[in-house]
Design an enzyme around this catalytic site. Structure first.
Site, PDB file in Angstrom:
ATOM      1  CG  HIS A 142      -1.748  -1.166   1.443  1.00 43.65           C
ATOM      2  ND1 HIS A 142      -2.902  -1.373   0.736  1.00 43.65           N
ATOM      3  CD2 HIS A 142      -1.625  -2.226   2.277  1.00 43.65           C
ATOM      4  CE1 HIS A 142      -3.460  -2.517   1.145  1.00 43.65           C
ATOM      5  NE2 HIS A 142      -2.698  -3.044   2.070  1.00 43.65           N
TER       6      HIS A 142
HETATM    7  C1  BDR Z   1      -3.125   0.586   5.276  1.00 43.86           C
HETATM    8  O1  BDR Z   1      -3.327   0.029   6.567  1.00 43.86           O
HETATM    9  C2  BDR Z   1      -2.102  -0.422   7.100  1.00 43.86           C
HETATM   10  O2  BDR Z   1      -2.271  -1.712   7.578  1.00 43.86           O
HETATM   11  C3  BDR Z   1      -1.075  -0.319   6.013  1.00 43.86           C
HETATM   12  O3  BDR Z   1       0.175   0.085   6.557  1.00 43.86           O
HETATM   13  C4  BDR Z   1      -1.637   0.728   5.092  1.00 43.86           C
HETATM   14  O4  BDR Z   1      -1.226   2.018   5.459  1.00 43.86           O
HETATM   15  C5  BDR Z   1      -3.833  -0.285   4.258  1.00 43.86           C
HETATM   16  O5  BDR Z   1      -5.191  -0.348   4.507  1.00 43.86           O
END
Ligand code: BDR
Ligand code: CA
Length: 311
Positions: free
Chosen positions: A241
């Site tokens: 992400h």
């Molecule tokens: C986001 O949530 C976190 O678990 C990850 O680091 C990312 O920023 C994805 O939904």
């Protein structure tokens, strides 16, 4: 070159985002890292941020601890994804570099006041608590922000923590609401983008094959991440992400999106933290965000691998 503050809750994908920024000094100047509670509690995110600075060979980076809980809700964490430490996977030493004494929110405020208006970009990779708190305490900084490029939200890909909401927005919807209403130009990397940025076996092997310990650590981090997502979604690999935010600053033409109106649900328990995105322009609400919908994933991973190799 952009001056950036990375506001983060590391998190393996946050860690890779930080590494990408450190590896790209021609495009971004990291003026500070502000930790926030999110994937794991604040004490761990502030520690993990320093572990990653040291891994990148940047022990002089200023790291600040910020808010330890959302504005109005109890903290929800994600050890089930990131492991107990938030950075499970690689074996990395505890940091020896200091945590700054100043509160992250004060650092954000001071930095924006000290630099010319429109010259500092905020890069939130976790819940928006620190940013919203800074905006509430010092509203005069809002018009000084160049841009906010953040990872959060979802539209067609809906939720990853509830059926309706993405984790970062869900954890602190009130903070997200403040940021999305602030009037600062926003670039949003939702799940629609990141679910196209999958660490496949071949991409993980490419990290592992890099000489030096950073590539190996990235491979171990993304391997760990993988366990959860592969089982859960049956996809080819785990979505990476947060590095999409930094990649956008380096190579914006990898991404395609629309300038649309996005509002945050803060009332309904059922859809709490939903990013209500007017993708089809069915309202006359003015656009407040470039909501990104797609990424050239091969080019994104090529960029990431090439940059990680520099560390
Ligand atoms: C986001 O949530 C976190 O678990 C990850 O680091 C990312 O920023 C994805 O939904
Ligand atoms: Ca994150």
């Amino acid at each position: 070159k952009r001056k950036i503050i990375i506001d983060t809750d590391p998190g393996q994908d946050d860690a890779v985002a930080m590494l990408l920024a450190f590896a790209s000094p021609e495009e971004v100047d990291v003026v500070g890292i502000t930790a926030v509670a999110g994937n794991v509690p604040l004490e761990l995110t502030a520690k993990n941020a320093r572990i990653i600075c040291e891994l990148a060979g940047k022990p002089d980076t200023k790291v600040f601890a910020g808010c330890d809980r959302p504005l109005r809700r109890d903290l929800v964490t994600a050890e089930y994804v990131h492991g107990k430490t938030g950075l499970n996977g690689p074996v990395l030493p505890d940091p020896t570099m200091p945590l700054q004494d100043q509160h992250a929110v004060d650092f954000i405020i001071d930095t924006l006041c000290a630099h010319d208006p429109g010259t500092v970009t905020l890069c939130p990779l976790g819940p928006l608590t620190n940013i919203a708190t800074a905006f509430e305490l010092a509203p005069e900084i809002i018009e000084r922000v160049q841009e906010i490029v953040l990872m959060g939200g979802a539209y067609f890909e809906v939720g990853n923590v509830t059926p309706a909401a993405e984790f970062n927005i869900y954890v602190d919807p009130q903070a997200a609401d403040i940021v999305f209403r602030s009037g600062v130009p926003l670039v949003v990397m939702p799940l629609d983008v990141t679910h196209n940025a999958l660490v496949t076996k071949a991409r993980n092997d490419a990290f592992r094959a890099l000489p030096g310990e950073v590539g190996h650590a990235v491979a171990e981090m993304t391997d760990f991440f993988e366990r959860f997502d592969k089982e859960k979604y049956g996809s080819d690999g785990a979505p990476l992400h947060d590095p999409t935010v930094i990649a956008y600053l380096i190579q914006p033409d990898l991404f395609r999106g629309r300038h649309i109106n996005v509002q945050i649900e803060t009332q309904s328990e059922l859809t709490m933290g939903m990013t209500v995105a007017d993708w089809w322009g069915v309202t006359d609400h003015p656009p407040n965000a470039l909501f990104v919908g797609d990424v050239d994933s091969d080019a994104f991973f090529a960029l990431l691998t090439e940059r990680i190799a520099r560390l």
